[in-house]
Design a protein around this motif. Structure first.
Motif, PDB file in Angstrom:
ATOM      1  N   PRO A 141     -23.841 -16.031 -25.946  1.00 53.61           N
ATOM      2  CA  PRO A 141     -22.694 -15.651 -26.783  1.00 53.61           C
ATOM      3  C   PRO A 141     -22.918 -15.912 -28.260  1.00 53.61           C
ATOM      4  O   PRO A 141     -22.488 -15.128 -29.103  1.00 53.61           O
ATOM      5  CB  PRO A 141     -21.552 -16.515 -26.233  1.00 53.61           C
ATOM      6  CG  PRO A 141     -21.980 -16.864 -24.848  1.00 53.61           C
ATOM      7  CD  PRO A 141     -23.470 -16.974 -24.883  1.00 53.61           C
ATOM      8  N   ALA A 142     -23.601 -16.988 -28.595  1.00 60.00           N
ATOM      9  CA  ALA A 142     -23.832 -17.308 -30.012  1.00 60.00           C
ATOM     10  C   ALA A 142     -24.723 -16.273 -30.663  1.00 60.00           C
ATOM     11  O   ALA A 142     -24.475 -15.830 -31.789  1.00 60.00           O
ATOM     12  CB  ALA A 142     -24.450 -18.700 -30.128  1.00 60.00           C
ATOM     13  N   ALA A 143     -25.802 -15.827 -29.949  1.00 55.47           N
ATOM     14  CA  ALA A 143     -26.720 -14.828 -30.512  1.00 55.47           C
ATOM     15  C   ALA A 143     -26.087 -13.435 -30.509  1.00 55.47           C
ATOM     16  O   ALA A 143     -26.247 -12.665 -31.458  1.00 55.47           O
ATOM     17  CB  ALA A 143     -28.019 -14.825 -29.711  1.00 55.47           C
ATOM     18  N   ALA A 144     -25.350 -13.138 -29.416  1.00 56.19           N
ATOM     19  CA  ALA A 144     -24.751 -11.800 -29.311  1.00 56.19           C
ATOM     20  C   ALA A 144     -23.704 -11.570 -30.386  1.00 56.19           C
ATOM     21  O   ALA A 144     -23.464 -10.441 -30.817  1.00 56.19           O
ATOM     22  CB  ALA A 144     -24.120 -11.627 -27.926  1.00 56.19           C
ATOM     23  N   ASP A 145     -23.082 -12.633 -30.838  1.00 60.12           N
ATOM     24  CA  ASP A 145     -22.036 -12.481 -31.852  1.00 60.12           C
ATOM     25  C   ASP A 145     -22.609 -12.074 -33.215  1.00 60.12           C
ATOM     26  O   ASP A 145     -21.870 -11.751 -34.136  1.00 60.12           O
ATOM     27  CB  ASP A 145     -21.253 -13.793 -31.973  1.00 60.12           C
ATOM     28  CG  ASP A 145     -19.905 -13.568 -32.632  1.00 60.12           C
ATOM     29  OD1 ASP A 145     -19.267 -12.543 -32.325  1.00 60.12           O
ATOM     30  OD2 ASP A 145     -19.502 -14.424 -33.441  1.00 60.12           O
ATOM     31  N   GLN A 146     -23.960 -12.119 -33.337  1.00 62.74           N
ATOM     32  CA  GLN A 146     -24.593 -11.726 -34.607  1.00 62.74           C
ATOM     33  C   GLN A 146     -24.908 -10.213 -34.654  1.00 62.74           C
ATOM     34  O   GLN A 146     -25.507  -9.741 -35.616  1.00 62.74           O
ATOM     35  CB  GLN A 146     -25.898 -12.515 -34.789  1.00 62.74           C
ATOM     36  CG  GLN A 146     -25.726 -14.023 -34.740  1.00 62.74           C
ATOM     37  CD  GLN A 146     -24.775 -14.521 -35.812  1.00 62.74           C
ATOM     38  OE1 GLN A 146     -24.834 -14.070 -36.957  1.00 62.74           O
ATOM     39  NE2 GLN A 146     -23.894 -15.449 -35.425  1.00 62.74           N
ATOM     40  N   LEU A 147     -24.521  -9.477 -33.591  1.00 60.61           N
ATOM     41  CA  LEU A 147     -24.772  -8.038 -33.563  1.00 60.61           C
ATOM     42  C   LEU A 147     -24.015  -7.333 -34.691  1.00 60.61           C
ATOM     43  O   LEU A 147     -22.965  -7.812 -35.129  1.00 60.61           O
ATOM     44  CB  LEU A 147     -24.341  -7.461 -32.203  1.00 60.61           C
ATOM     45  CG  LEU A 147     -25.135  -8.013 -30.999  1.00 60.61           C
ATOM     46  CD1 LEU A 147     -24.537  -7.489 -29.694  1.00 60.61           C
ATOM     47  CD2 LEU A 147     -26.609  -7.632 -31.106  1.00 60.61           C
ATOM     48  N   ALA A 148     -24.552  -6.227 -35.101  1.00 58.11           N
ATOM     49  CA  ALA A 148     -24.021  -5.545 -36.303  1.00 58.11           C
ATOM     50  C   ALA A 148     -22.679  -4.879 -36.058  1.00 58.11           C
ATOM     51  O   ALA A 148     -21.808  -4.868 -36.927  1.00 58.11           O
ATOM     52  CB  ALA A 148     -25.034  -4.504 -36.791  1.00 58.11           C
ATOM     53  N   SER A 149     -22.475  -4.309 -34.856  1.00 60.13           N
ATOM     54  CA  SER A 149     -21.285  -3.475 -34.676  1.00 60.13           C
ATOM     55  C   SER A 149     -20.234  -4.049 -33.739  1.00 60.13           C
ATOM     56  O   SER A 149     -19.106  -3.542 -33.708  1.00 60.13           O
ATOM     57  CB  SER A 149     -21.721  -2.095 -34.135  1.00 60.13           C
ATOM     58  OG  SER A 149     -22.427  -2.253 -32.924  1.00 60.13           O
ATOM     59  N   VAL A 150     -20.564  -5.025 -32.972  1.00 58.98           N
ATOM     60  CA  VAL A 150     -19.595  -5.541 -31.992  1.00 58.98           C
ATOM     61  C   VAL A 150     -19.486  -7.062 -32.102  1.00 58.98           C
ATOM     62  O   VAL A 150     -20.398  -7.746 -32.582  1.00 58.98           O
ATOM     63  CB  VAL A 150     -19.987  -5.164 -30.551  1.00 58.98           C
ATOM     64  CG1 VAL A 150     -19.933  -3.668 -30.353  1.00 58.98           C
ATOM     65  CG2 VAL A 150     -21.333  -5.745 -30.176  1.00 58.98           C
ATOM     66  N   HIS A 151     -18.329  -7.553 -31.623  1.00 58.91           N
ATOM     67  CA  HIS A 151     -18.086  -9.000 -31.487  1.00 58.91           C
ATOM     68  C   HIS A 151     -18.141  -9.357 -30.004  1.00 58.91           C
ATOM     69  O   HIS A 151     -17.691  -8.574 -29.156  1.00 58.91           O
ATOM     70  CB  HIS A 151     -16.703  -9.368 -32.018  1.00 58.91           C
ATOM     71  CG  HIS A 151     -16.702  -9.727 -33.466  1.00 58.91           C
ATOM     72  ND1 HIS A 151     -17.541 -10.662 -34.011  1.00 58.91           N
ATOM     73  CD2 HIS A 151     -15.911  -9.278 -34.497  1.00 58.91           C
ATOM     74  CE1 HIS A 151     -17.306 -10.784 -35.301  1.00 58.91           C
ATOM     75  NE2 HIS A 151     -16.316  -9.916 -35.635  1.00 58.91           N
ATOM     76  N   VAL A 152     -18.640 -10.559 -29.709  1.00 59.97           N
ATOM     77  CA  VAL A 152     -18.623 -11.085 -28.339  1.00 59.97           C
ATOM     78  C   VAL A 152     -17.761 -12.355 -28.362  1.00 59.97           C
ATOM     79  O   VAL A 152     -18.030 -13.290 -29.119  1.00 59.97           O
ATOM     80  CB  VAL A 152     -20.038 -11.412 -27.836  1.00 59.97           C
ATOM     81  CG1 VAL A 152     -19.977 -12.055 -26.455  1.00 59.97           C
ATOM     82  CG2 VAL A 152     -20.894 -10.157 -27.805  1.00 59.97           C
ATOM     83  N   THR A 153     -16.732 -12.380 -27.545  1.00 52.94           N
ATOM     84  CA  THR A 153     -15.817 -13.531 -27.474  1.00 52.94           C
ATOM     85  C   THR A 153     -15.698 -13.977 -26.026  1.00 52.94           C
ATOM     86  O   THR A 153     -15.518 -13.148 -25.123  1.00 52.94           O
ATOM     87  CB  THR A 153     -14.428 -13.151 -28.009  1.00 52.94           C
ATOM     88  OG1 THR A 153     -14.546 -12.772 -29.378  1.00 52.94           O
ATOM     89  CG2 THR A 153     -13.469 -14.338 -27.892  1.00 52.94           C
ATOM     90  N   ILE A 154     -15.788 -15.289 -25.815  1.00 53.20           N
ATOM     91  CA  ILE A 154     -15.568 -15.822 -24.469  1.00 53.20           C
ATOM     92  C   ILE A 154     -14.346 -16.730 -24.526  1.00 53.20           C
ATOM     93  O   ILE A 154     -14.044 -17.337 -25.560  1.00 53.20           O
ATOM     94  CB  ILE A 154     -16.787 -16.602 -23.942  1.00 53.20           C
ATOM     95  CG1 ILE A 154     -17.115 -17.788 -24.862  1.00 53.20           C
ATOM     96  CG2 ILE A 154     -17.982 -15.682 -23.781  1.00 53.20           C
ATOM     97  CD1 ILE A 154     -18.230 -18.677 -24.311  1.00 53.20           C
ATOM     98  N   GLY A 155     -13.640 -16.835 -23.396  1.00 54.34           N
ATOM     99  CA  GLY A 155     -12.443 -17.659 -23.381  1.00 54.34           C
ATOM    100  C   GLY A 155     -11.839 -17.768 -22.013  1.00 54.34           C
ATOM    101  O   GLY A 155     -12.352 -17.210 -21.024  1.00 54.34           O
ATOM    102  N   VAL A 156     -10.707 -18.476 -21.933  1.00 58.15           N
ATOM    103  CA  VAL A 156     -10.065 -18.810 -20.659  1.00 58.15           C
ATOM    104  C   VAL A 156      -8.643 -18.278 -20.692  1.00 58.15           C
ATOM    105  O   VAL A 156      -7.925 -18.420 -21.692  1.00 58.15           O
ATOM    106  CB  VAL A 156     -10.062 -20.332 -20.429  1.00 58.15           C
ATOM    107  CG1 VAL A 156      -9.444 -20.667 -19.071  1.00 58.15           C
ATOM    108  CG2 VAL A 156     -11.478 -20.899 -20.521  1.00 58.15           C
TER     109      VAL A 156
END
Length: 657
Positions: free
Chosen positions: A143-158
């Motif tokens: 999740p930390a690396a994926a959040d650095q993508l140019a066009s999308v956000h990656v969020t994890i949660g409960v």
């Protein structure tokens, strides 16, 4: 007690205190509070308290030793809970103590403890991380690396399970990719992927109480999970290594116990130094020592310090100091265990009689009369005999064991008198020979036993009054001895003679003699306060009020009937237990019945001993001591060791017995 003064060169102070502490028979006192205060103020500075950094250092070391003992005992295998009590001299104990080694050992142990606590803390943290990562380990991306993508956000949660349907519907409307990673009973763990230009997503997540999680690792959850597992295994191995290193200190537990004992002795010695007067060249110690300890003190001091380098003086305490002189009881070894009864009430003052030797025979008779069973007495005898011979007991427990050892004999004797053996009546014949026991039957001779109880009480009250009269006479209070003692004895004896003459022997002569003695005694009780008082009216009123105390003596005599009540009740309860088991069928009687009879008799022994102990003491405190004894003495508090784990005895010199 004698007042002892020791003066020596300043460098001998530690040696003198060590010698006195080893004797455990000298109470160090403050010179500032005595009649020597004027001389003390002239030659010594008493305004500034003596600094004692050494004591603070010792107390800190003591705290560390106690912590480390608890630490080692917790992890040692097998667990050693206590040191087997032994007898040492202070010299022998001190010879085993090496402060440098102790500090080194404590430093090493503290380091091991800190390392082990750090491992425990890290393990706790890793276990919590393992639980957390276990829920996210099925997420394939970082999740930390994926959040650095140019066009999308990656969020994890409960998300709470109750919001699932509405939340998924809303996410579908927003074209958010939702992946379920873990499903617990109440919560859902999601990974969300959405375009960066979707700015309304945060408001939606907040509306459905979606708890966004910050991912703290720099690798995928599965890899982080495995890394955490490896770290946990390493911590387990590190813990084993620390405990293995700790194992060698398990052999030092006994030494640490002795070290703690020595530190406690040093702390007591440092506390005594606060009462010592010292200058640059000499020091002065003053204290209380029993008269019979004078020779022992001199022998030990002169063994350690040359005769011409120490000044020792003994003197009788000044009468003005009587209130400050401590009390140490000294009695025959048979009487000494009963001193604890006197101490529970109050120690005698310095110029007061010790009631213990007078009380002891009465207490022994009363205790035996209240328990009164051969079997119970034999159990007491055997139990205390084994404990006294096999174990080295703390001094207080040793005296308690001696106390019940001595009391076992009157218990057995009264058991023969009542003919009771574990509640069973002794057979009328033994090996064909007629048995003289029981002398008194607890069923047929109740009135005789009741009368005997009152007679014992009457005798004890008379003895108490006699002691009071003798003590008042010694103090030259002759009139008081008449009104508070001898006249009361005459009154009680006169009443007794009159009752015997009227009810038992039917003799009018005895009746009149008794009445005459009682009348004269009563007149003396009333007349003495009249003679002593300036106001004759007030003196007469005081005398009449004193005569009213006769009702108190009647109540005292009634109190002694508990000797009969407790003796009969204990035997009756034991007999009832035997009867209960006897009614069982043979199979039950010799199986469950054996266990039951042991448990019931154990309960009855406990209750009988407790009742006899308490009520026997009450008779002494209320009915006996009140006739002649006040108490209020201060206990003797010698400079000694704590004796927490061992007993300390004075080192015997060749010329000592």
């Amino acid at each position: 007690m004698e007042k002892m003064t020791v003066i020596a060169a300043a460098e001998k102070e530690e040696l003198v205190l060590q010698t006195l502490q080893g004797l455990q028979n000298i109470e160090v006192k403050s010179l500032v509070d005595g009649p020597e205060r004027s001389l003390v103020e002239k030659y010594f500075s008493i305004d500034t308290p003596r600094a004692n950094e050494r004591r603070k250092e010792l107390e800190e070391m003591l705290f560390q030793i106690q912590e480390m003992l608890q630490f080692i005992r917790h992890y040692s295998t097998p667990k050693k809970q206590a040191l087997s009590r032994q007898v040492y001299t202070l010299e022998a104990l001190e010879s085993q103590y090496n402060e440098a080694n102790t500090k080194q050992q404590l430093s090493e142990l503290l380091d091991l403890r800190d390392r082990l606590e750090a491992v425990f803390a890290k393990r706790k943290e890793c276990l919590a991380q393992e639980d957390w990562l276990g829920r996210w380990q099925y997420l394939d991306i970082d999740p930390a690396a994926a959040d650095q993508l140019a066009s999308v956000h990656v969020t994890i949660g409960v998300l709470n399970v109750g919001n699932q349907a509405e939340f998924l519907a809303e996410m579908a409307k927003l074209s958010v990719y939702v992946e379920e990673v873990y499903h617990s009973t109440n919560h859902l763990y999601y990974c969300l992927i959405y375009p960066k230009e979707l700015t309304t997503i945060q408001e939606v997540l907040s509306r459905y109480s979606f708890d966004v999680v910050t991912y703290p690792y720099h690798e995928p959850p599965k890899a982080a999970y495995q890394s955490n597992k490896v770290q946990l295994a390493q911590l387990v191995e590190e813990e084993k290594a620390i405990k293995q290193a700790l194992g060698k200190y398990s052999a030092l537990i006994e030494q640490l116990f002795l070290t703690e004992e020595m530190i406690l002795a040093y702390i007591n010695r440092e506390a005594a130094k606060q009462l010592v007067l010292d200058s640059d060249y000499l020091f002065v110690i003053q204290g209380w020592v029993p008269e019979d300890g004078r020779e022992q003190v001199l022998n030990h001091l002169y063994r350690t310090i040359p005769f011409d380098e120490v000044f020792v003086e003994f003197e009788e305490p000044d009468q003005k100091e009587y209130g400050k002189v401590p009390t140490k009881l000294r009695n025959h070894k048979v009487v000494a265990p009963f001193e604890m009864l006197t101490e529970m009430y109050s120690l005698p003052k310095y110029d007061e009689i010790d009631p213990t030797p007078i009380m002891t025979p009465f207490y022994m008779v009363f205790f035996g009369m209240m328990v009164a069973d051969i079997g119970y007495g034999l159990l007491m005898l055997l139990a205390t005999l084994v404990v006294r011979k096999v174990l080295v007991l703390p001094r207080g427990m040793k005296r308690f064991a001696d106390f019940f050892f001595i009391l076992s004999f009157p218990t057995i004797i009264w058991g023969f008198i009542y003919g009771s053996f574990f509640g069973a009546t002794l057979p009328p014949t033994i090996l064909g020979v007629a048995s003289p026991f029981p002398i008194l039957s607890t069923t047929d001779d109740v009135n005789t036993i009741l009368l005997l109880s009152v007679i014992f009480g009457f005798i004890q009250i008379m003895v108490g009054l006699m002691v009071n009269g003798i003590e008042l006479t010694k103090r030259k209070q002759y009139l008081a001895s008449v009104s508070e003692s001898f006249a009361w004895q005459g009154l009680l004896v006169g009443i007794l003679i009159a009752v015997v003459g009227q009810l038992l022997v039917k003799s009018s002569t005895l009746l009149w003699v008794g009445a005459g003695v009682a009348l004269v005694s009563a007149l003396l009780i009333v007349a003495v306060p009249v003679i002593q008082s300036k106001s004759k009216v007030k003196g007469f009123a005081k005398g009449l009020y004193g005569l009213y105390g006769l009702t108190g003596y009647i109540g005292d005599l009634v109190s002694y009937t508990r000797l009969m009540a407790l003796g009969i009740s204990g035997g009756s309860i034991a007999a009832a237990f035997n009867m209960l088991v006897a009614f069982m069928p043979p199979v039950a009687r010799f199986t469950v019945g054996l266990l039951l009879i042991v448990a019931l008799h154990a309960l009855n022994i406990f209750l009988s001993l407790l009742s006899a102990y308490v009520h026997g003491a009450r008779l002494q405190y209320v009915e006996f001591f009140g006739k002649f004894y006040q108490g209020g003495g201060r206990p003797f508090a010698p400079l000694k060791t704590a004796e927490k784990y061992i007993n300390i005895q004075a080192n015997k010199l060749k010329n000592e017995k």
